[in-house]
Design an enzyme around this catalytic site. Structure first.
Site, PDB file in Angstrom:
ATOM      1  N   SER A 172       0.828  -1.191  -0.016  1.00 43.11           N
ATOM      2  CA  SER A 172       0.040   0.035  -0.005  1.00 43.11           C
ATOM      3  C   SER A 172       0.746   1.392  -0.132  1.00 43.11           C
ATOM      4  CB  SER A 172      -0.832  -0.003   0.959  1.00 43.11           C
ATOM      5  OG  SER A 172      -0.321   0.060   2.249  1.00 43.11           O
TER       6      SER A 172
ATOM      7  N   HIS B 131      -5.589  -4.593  -1.834  1.00 43.13           N
ATOM      8  CA  HIS B 131      -5.375  -3.505  -2.609  1.00 43.13           C
ATOM      9  C   HIS B 131      -5.265  -3.972  -4.171  1.00 43.13           C
ATOM     10  CE1 HIS B 131      -4.813  -0.076   0.077  1.00 43.13           C
ATOM     11  NE2 HIS B 131      -4.125  -1.074   1.044  1.00 43.13           N
TER      12      HIS B 131
ATOM     13  N   LYS C 255     -12.611  -1.982  -0.036  1.00 46.23           N
ATOM     14  CA  LYS C 255     -11.859  -1.306  -0.748  1.00 46.23           C
ATOM     15  C   LYS C 255     -12.621  -1.119  -2.093  1.00 46.23           C
ATOM     16  CE  LYS C 255      -7.611  -1.184   1.955  1.00 46.23           C
ATOM     17  NZ  LYS C 255      -7.380  -2.436   2.816  1.00 46.23           N
TER      18      LYS C 255
HETATM   19  C1  LIG Z   1      -7.085  -2.437   4.037  1.00 48.77           C
HETATM   20  C2  LIG Z   1      -6.341  -4.038   4.394  1.00 48.77           C
HETATM   21  C3  LIG Z   1      -6.889  -5.129   5.200  1.00 48.77           C
HETATM   22  C4  LIG Z   1      -7.843  -4.740   6.035  1.00 48.77           C
HETATM   23  O1  LIG Z   1      -9.140  -4.939   5.484  1.00 48.77           O
HETATM   24  P1  LIG Z   1     -10.483  -4.751   6.263  1.00 48.77           P
HETATM   25  O2  LIG Z   1     -11.560  -5.349   5.646  1.00 48.77           O
HETATM   26  O3  LIG Z   1     -10.675  -3.051   6.232  1.00 48.77           O
HETATM   27  O4  LIG Z   1     -10.389  -5.071   7.620  1.00 48.77           O
HETATM   28  C5  LIG Z   1      -6.282  -6.034   5.343  1.00 48.77           C
HETATM   29  N1  LIG Z   1      -4.938  -6.420   4.516  1.00 48.77           N
HETATM   30  C6  LIG Z   1      -4.527  -5.346   3.681  1.00 48.77           C
HETATM   31  C7  LIG Z   1      -3.403  -5.593   2.665  1.00 48.77           C
HETATM   32  C8  LIG Z   1      -5.224  -4.181   3.466  1.00 48.77           C
HETATM   33  O5  LIG Z   1      -4.693  -3.244   2.684  1.00 48.77           O
END
Ligand SMILES: *Cc1c(COP(=O)(O)O)cnc(C)c1O
Length: 396
Positions: free
Chosen positions: A183, A211, A242
């Site tokens: 990220s 992501h 996301k």
């Molecule tokens: C955003 C993210 C998470 C967490 O996801 P949520 O559903 O918001 O708990 C886990 N792993 C990665 C790589 C992320 O970018």
């Protein structure tokens, strides 16, 4: 009793603030989107949400959620295995598995829970978990909950991974774990090479697609599509928070017996509430939409190219991204904060990151591009970047 502890917390909080690491919330008074309205009524262009396909305020998803709330109520008031499973949950699990070309899927309240609940049921002190150094916090926490021997390799460094795999031959089973897209840099894990090494050294492979799903690959189906690695990745985890609508929810998808075992032993699944029916129904609608058309993914990819080309032409130093994340490198920590603040004053929301979130001397502005951004909005952001770049001496 609280007195001493209060002083302790107040001192800690003050030191967080002094280090410039104190996190404040921006209050938004509109739906999430490319343009948002703030509490004072002003508007801002949003380049820091994970709303990659622009679906956070999508009318079809809203409608599907409303219909399900009318038909199925508000909440489940139960965990899945007691009396918290509707046909909608099973349908969404099938849709997730179909999207990733896997055998089965299991839903969680969040991907944080999916990652928290994936290792401990599957691996013991006899086994090894080999994890990329830049993996998400939820993977790190999940690994901590498991007694397996831990190995850590430098980000996307295949020689270092190979070294770990050689050492881990001492253990019974091995699993390599990586984020699909990291990220902070927006780089994609070299999953084809990871799968090659996994085969050479007899290891399983797990990819967190949070992501990468909806972004990476010819039609956005993640790293297996990007590297043509179908059948070589044993476990994918991911989020519905996301690209996939941005509400809430996570999943683990992969081999049948692995998912079966998670349903028996995964603690965030067994001891935490089911997703509400409206979330499951909107998720089903989401995968239907992604099946019908690739338009949003195409637009998102075009927007990334559009933004990158113009920023590079303006003289900015941008990490070579393969995702919707563009890291505009400034290197200097205070500069990154001044830059982000100057952008915000111009109504453009981007995030300045610096150590310890990124390595020392690698401060940057992270820009997240969405299918929802229009060319006009991208142009406004680029113009603001150029203006601030000159003002702060980043551009000559
Ligand atoms: C955003 C993210 C998470 C967490 O996801 P949520 O559903 O918001 O708990 C886990 N792993 C990665 C790589 C992320 O970018």
């Amino acid at each position: 009793m609280y007195g001493k502890f209060q002083q302790h917390l107040a001192a800690e909080l003050a030191s967080i603030e002094q280090a410039g690491l104190y996190k404040n919330e921006r209050i938004i008074c509109s739906p999430q989107g490319a343009e948002i309205t703030l509490a004072d009524g002003s508007k801002a262009l949003n380049f820091c949400a994970n709303n990659y396909l622009g679906l956070s305020d999508n009318p079809r998803l809203i409608e599907a959620a409303k219909r399900a709330m009318d038909a199925r109520g508000y909440g489940m008031s139960s965990v899945r295995f007691i009396c918290g499973t509707q046909d909608l949950h099973k349908q969404l699990e099938q849709a997730v598995a179909a999207y990733f070309h896997t055998e089965d899927a299991i839903l969680y309240a969040a991907c944080f829970d999916a990652n928290g609940g994936v290792f401990e049921p599957l691996f013991t002190a006899e086994d090894a978990i080999i994890s990329d150094a830049l993996n998400h916090a939820s993977i790190i926490d999940g690994v901590r909950l498991c007694k397996a021997v831990r190995y850590r390799y430098a980000n996307a460094d295949m020689a270092d991974l190979e070294r770990c795999l050689q050492q881990a031959q001492a253990q019974r089973f091995r699993i390599i774990v990586t984020d699909g897209v990291f990220s902070m840099d927006g780089n994609v894990a070299p999953v084809d090479k990871i799968c090659d090494l996994a085969e050479k050294y007899d290891a399983l492979v797990m990819v967190d697609e949070s992501h990468s799903a909806g972004v990476v690959g010819r039609t956005g189906r993640g790293v297996a599509e990007q590297f043509d690695c179908y059948g070589r990745i044993d476990i994918h985890t991911g989020t519905l928070g996301k690209s996939f609508g941005g509400a809430v929810g996570g999943f683990t998808t992969g081999r049948k017996e692995i998912i079966d075992m998670l349903r028996q032993r995964s603690r965030p699944y067994l001891f935490s509430n089911s997703l509400p029916p409206m979330i499951a129904a909107a998720g089903i609608e989401l995968f239907k939409m992604l099946e019908e058309s690739n338009e949003l993914h195409t637009r998102q990819q075009e927007n990334v190219l559009y933004f990158r080309e113009r920023m590079l032409a303006a003289g900015f130093d941008i990490k070579p991204t393969q995702s919707a994340i563009c890291a505009v490198m400034l290197y200097d920590a205070p500069l990154s904060q001044r830059f982000a603040a100057a952008m915000a004053r111009r109504g453009i929301f981007v995030t300045g990151f610096y150590y310890p979130v990124v390595p020392k001397g690698e401060a940057r502005i992270r820009v997240q591009i969405s299918a929802a951004h229009t060319h006009d909005q991208l142009d406004r952001a680029i113009a603001a970047f150029i203006e601030v770049g000159h003002e702060l001496g980043v551009l000559k």
